[in-house]
Design an enzyme around this catalytic site. Structure first.
Site, PDB file in Angstrom:
ATOM      1  N   HIS A 107       0.719  -1.156   0.129  1.00  0.00           N
ATOM      2  CA  HIS A 107       0.052  -0.221  -0.017  1.00  0.00           C
ATOM      3  C   HIS A 107       0.913   1.268  -0.040  1.00  0.00           C
ATOM      4  O   HIS A 107       1.864   1.243   0.632  1.00  0.00           O
ATOM      5  CB  HIS A 107      -0.809  -0.107   1.317  1.00  0.00           C
ATOM      6  N   HIS A 179      -7.595  -4.415  17.897  1.00  0.00           N
ATOM      7  CA  HIS A 179      -8.310  -5.455  18.259  1.00  0.00           C
ATOM      8  C   HIS A 179      -7.800  -6.792  18.163  1.00  0.00           C
ATOM      9  O   HIS A 179      -8.189  -7.613  18.848  1.00  0.00           O
ATOM     10  CB  HIS A 179      -9.766  -5.486  17.457  1.00  0.00           C
ATOM     11  N   GLY A 263     -17.462  10.569  -0.384  1.00  0.00           N
ATOM     12  CA  GLY A 263     -16.553  10.064  -1.411  1.00  0.00           C
ATOM     13  C   GLY A 263     -17.237   8.933  -2.257  1.00  0.00           C
ATOM     14  O   GLY A 263     -18.363   8.239  -1.909  1.00  0.00           O
ATOM     15  N   ARG A 264     -16.495   8.476  -3.253  1.00  0.00           N
ATOM     16  CA  ARG A 264     -16.934   7.522  -4.269  1.00  0.00           C
ATOM     17  C   ARG A 264     -16.671   6.235  -3.461  1.00  0.00           C
ATOM     18  O   ARG A 264     -15.480   5.723  -3.461  1.00  0.00           O
ATOM     19  CB  ARG A 264     -16.082   7.580  -5.566  1.00  0.00           C
TER      20      ARG A 264
END
Length: 305
Positions: A107, A179, A263-264
Site C-alpha cells: 500500500h 483489536h 466520497g466515491r
C-alpha cells in the site's frame, strides 16, 4: 514559494501513470482499466484497476481531487479549529494484492490537503502533506524486508536524516490492528499533517516518497512472483488478507474520511482484496513459515541492521 495546487496535481497525475506502467511491466495477463468519475459534492478523479492478472490478482491505483465546504468528523476530531472551513484534497493511493502468496501486498499514498477560511481567497488557511508506503508479506524474507526499509530510508533521508526513524515509528504505530494486538505488516513510512519544512521542501518530500515506491516494491515482485506454491500457502494468504480488511474497515482514517465526506465508495474500497477468508481461532503450527511470519516479522524491529 506560495502553495501551488496545479504543481501538486501535475505531479500526482504523472505519479499514477508511472506506477501503473511499472506494475504492468511485471504483469503477464492483464492491463489497467481506467474509470474517470465526478463527485457531486465537488471534484472527481480517475481510478485505475487491474484485475485477474497472472501476477496481480487485484491492483488499484487511484488519483482524486475533491473539495467541500465542511470537513467530516474524522478530519476535525483533533483539529476543531478547521470546522466549517472550505477544503480541497488531492492524492494518489494504491493497494496491490498479488496472486502468489510469496509476493507481499503493498500500500502507498501521497496526498495534499488545504483549507480556506475565506471561500473567496486564493490563500490557504492551512495546508499539509501526508503519505508513505508499507509492506504486508504473507511469508517473511529478511532480505526483502531490509531492502524495503533501505529504500524507505533513502526516500526521506536526503530531505532530513531525522525523518526516517520518526516516520518508521509512525508507520509501526498506525498500521497496528488494535483489536488483534498485532501489526498489519512490516511497516515502512507513514506521516500526516506535515508542513514543518514549508511548501517547497514538504512537496519535495512527498515527491521523493512517491518516486521511491516502485524501486522499493518492484524488485521484490520480480524476485518472488514465480515462486512455486501450494494450496496451503494460498489459503494462508487468504486468511491473512482478512487482517488487512479488518484494519482498513475498522481503523484506517483515509477510509473513514472518504466515506464520511461522501466520497466515491468504489474508489475508497478498491483497497479490499477480491478473495479473503476468516477461520475461527486459527493458529499456525509452531515452527512453520506461517508461525514465523507472526512471531518474527510482524513485530516492530530495526530492519536496517
Amino acid at each position: 514559494m506560495p502553495v501551488s495546487l496545479p504543481e501538486v496535481k501535475k505531479y500526482l497525475l504523472n505519479l499514477q501513470d508511472s506506477i501503473c506502467a511499472g506494475l504492468e511491466a511485471e504483469e503477464t495477463k492483464a492491463k489497467f482499466i481506467e474509470d474517470t468519475w465526478v463527485r457531486p459534492q465537488g471534484g472527481g478523479g480517475r481510478t485505475r484497476i487491474l484485475a485477474g492478472g497472472g501476477v496481480f490478482e487485484k491492483a488499484g491505483v487511484a488519483f482524486s481531487h475533491v473539495s467541500g465546504t465542511s470537513l467530516p468528523p474524522s478530519a476535525t476530531a483533533h483539529r476543531p479549529e478547521l470546522v466549517g472551513q472550505d477544503w480541497e484534497a488531492l492524492g494518489v493511493s494504491l493497494v496491490i494484492h498479488p496472486l502468489n502468496p510469496y509476493v507481499p501486498t503493498s500500500h502507498a499514498n501521497v496526498r495534499f490537503f488545504m483549507t480556506k477560511p475565506d471561500p473567496m481567497s486564493t490563500t490557504p488557511g492551512t495546508f499539509w502533506f501526508g503519505g508513505g508506503f508499507d509492506l504486508t508479506p504473507y511469508y517473511g524474507f529478511t532480505e526483502d524486508c531490509r531492502a524495503w526499509h533501505k529504500t524507505a530510508h533513502a526516500a526521506v533521508s536526503a530531505i532530513d536524516p531525522e525523518l526516517y526513524p520518526s516516520f518508521k515509528k509512525n508507520c509501526d504505530d498506525y498500521f497496528f490492528i488494535k483489536h488483534r494486538s498485532e501489526a498489519r505488516g512490516i511497516g515502512g513510512l507513514f506521516f500526516d499533517d506535515f508542513n514543518q519544512l514549508g511548501f517547497d521542501r514538504s512537496f519535495e518530500l512527498i515527491r521523493s516518497v512517491g518516486d521511491h515506491f516502485l524501486p522499493a516494491y518492484q524488485p521484490i515482485v520480480s524476485k518472488r512472483k514465480n515462486t512455486p506454491y501450494t494450496d496451503k500457502e494460498r489459503q494462508f494468504q487468504l486468511y491473512r488478507r482478512g487482517r488487512y480488511v479488518e484494519f482498513n474497515l475498522v481503523w484506517d482514517r483515509g477510509t473513514h474520511f472518504g466515506l464520511q465526506s461522501g466520497g466515491r465508495t468504489e474508489s475508497i474500497l478498491m483497497s479490499l482484496p477480491p478473495l479473503v477468508r476468516w477461520d475461527y481461532d486459527f493458529k499456525p503450527e509452531a515452527g512453520t513459515a506461517e508461525a514465523n511470519l507472526i512471531s518474527d516479522f510482524l513485530k516492530p524491529r530495526d530492519w536496517l541492521k
